[in-house]
Design a protein around this motif. Structure first.
Motif, short mmCIF file in Angstrom:
data_model
loop_
_atom_site.label_atom_id
_atom_site.label_comp_id
_atom_site.label_asym_id
_atom_site.label_seq_id
_atom_site.Cartn_x
_atom_site.Cartn_y
_atom_site.Cartn_z
N THR A 30 -10.24 -1.08 5.05
CA THR A 30 -8.79 -0.96 5.09
C THR A 30 -8.32 0.04 4.05
O THR A 30 -8.69 -0.07 2.88
CB THR A 30 -8.12 -2.33 4.82
OG1 THR A 30 -8.60 -3.28 5.78
CG2 THR A 30 -6.61 -2.23 4.89
N ARG A 31 -7.47 0.98 4.49
CA ARG A 31 -6.81 1.88 3.54
C ARG A 31 -5.46 1.26 3.20
O ARG A 31 -4.61 1.09 4.06
CB ARG A 31 -6.60 3.27 4.13
CG ARG A 31 -5.82 4.18 3.14
CD ARG A 31 -5.55 5.57 3.69
NE ARG A 31 -6.80 6.30 3.82
CZ ARG A 31 -7.31 6.74 4.97
NH1 ARG A 31 -6.69 6.52 6.10
NH2 ARG A 31 -8.46 7.40 4.99
N LEU A 32 -5.30 0.91 1.94
CA LEU A 32 -4.04 0.36 1.45
C LEU A 32 -3.30 1.46 0.71
O LEU A 32 -3.85 2.09 -0.19
CB LEU A 32 -4.32 -0.83 0.51
CG LEU A 32 -3.12 -1.43 -0.21
CD1 LEU A 32 -2.06 -1.93 0.74
CD2 LEU A 32 -3.59 -2.56 -1.12
N THR A 33 -2.07 1.68 1.11
CA THR A 33 -1.22 2.66 0.44
C THR A 33 -0.01 1.91 -0.11
O THR A 33 0.72 1.26 0.65
CB THR A 33 -0.77 3.77 1.40
OG1 THR A 33 -1.94 4.40 1.94
CG2 THR A 33 0.09 4.80 0.68
N PHE A 34 0.17 2.00 -1.42
CA PHE A 34 1.25 1.33 -2.14
C PHE A 34 2.20 2.41 -2.64
O PHE A 34 1.83 3.21 -3.49
CB PHE A 34 0.66 0.52 -3.30
CG PHE A 34 1.65 -0.28 -4.08
CD1 PHE A 34 2.11 -1.49 -3.59
CD2 PHE A 34 2.10 0.16 -5.32
CE1 PHE A 34 3.02 -2.25 -4.33
CE2 PHE A 34 3.01 -0.59 -6.05
CZ PHE A 34 3.46 -1.80 -5.55
N LYS A 35 3.39 2.45 -2.07
CA LYS A 35 4.35 3.49 -2.40
C LYS A 35 5.59 2.88 -3.05
O LYS A 35 6.25 2.03 -2.46
CB LYS A 35 4.76 4.24 -1.13
CG LYS A 35 5.68 5.42 -1.39
CD LYS A 35 6.11 6.10 -0.10
CE LYS A 35 4.95 6.74 0.61
NZ LYS A 35 5.38 7.55 1.76
N MET A 36 5.86 3.32 -4.27
CA MET A 36 7.07 2.92 -4.99
C MET A 36 8.08 4.04 -4.80
O MET A 36 7.79 5.20 -5.08
CB MET A 36 6.76 2.73 -6.47
CG MET A 36 5.68 1.70 -6.74
SD MET A 36 5.06 1.75 -8.45
CE MET A 36 6.48 1.13 -9.34
#
Length: 153
Positions: free
Chosen positions: A111-117
């Motif tokens: 899984t590619r997790l992308t966390f964008k603030m």
């Protein structure tokens, strides 16, 4: 995955990592408070959850306890949940920003997790970027450890 929030690159901090686990397990680590409280935050932090309503419009009210000192109260509102692909929320506590977490299923149960603030202003983003980038990596390190435990339960 589309962007839930309108943004420009100078107003966002993005952390991405590939985890060697299925997207359903990675999403579960965010959805279930018993798991989330074990890994959320930088190294050494602990959490007290006061409320956790994982639904659109639901509130997550918690206190992060620093390893040496400090208690950091946080209140966020879940705006969009698309299991197992997207979680978007708005912070109601300082500093103000929005978050979009996306979960992209890759082959072989990865899984590619992308966390964008996402911030309203580039100046606010720049002010926090110098310490948030490393802390987000610590957060993902802690998530990795929790996923390893979850995978063997």
């Amino acid at each position: 995955m589309r962007n839930f929030f309108e943004t420009t690159p100078d107003c966002e901090i993005v952390t991405t990592r590939i985890f060697e686990f299925a997207d359903s397990l990675v999403f579960k680590a965010w959805r279930e408070p018993d798991h989330l409280k074990k890994w959320w935050g930088p190294e050494g932090f602990t959490n007290t959850f006061h409320a956790f309503d994982f639904s659109e419009g639901g509130m997550w009210d918690f206190t992060m306890h620093g390893p040496e000192k400090g208690n950091y109260h946080n209140v966020v509102e879940f705006l969009r949940i698309e299991e197992p692909r997207l979680i978007a929320w708005k912070r109601h506590s300082q500093p103000l920003f929005n978050v979009q977490a996306t979960f992209e299923a890759l082959q072989d149960d990865r899984t590619r997790l992308t966390f964008k603030m996402v911030f309203d202003a580039a100046a606010e983003c720049d002010k926090l970027k110098k310490f948030v980038v490393d802390k987000n990596e610590e957060n993902f390190d802690r998530l990795q450890k929790e996923l390893e435990i979850m995978a063997h339960q």
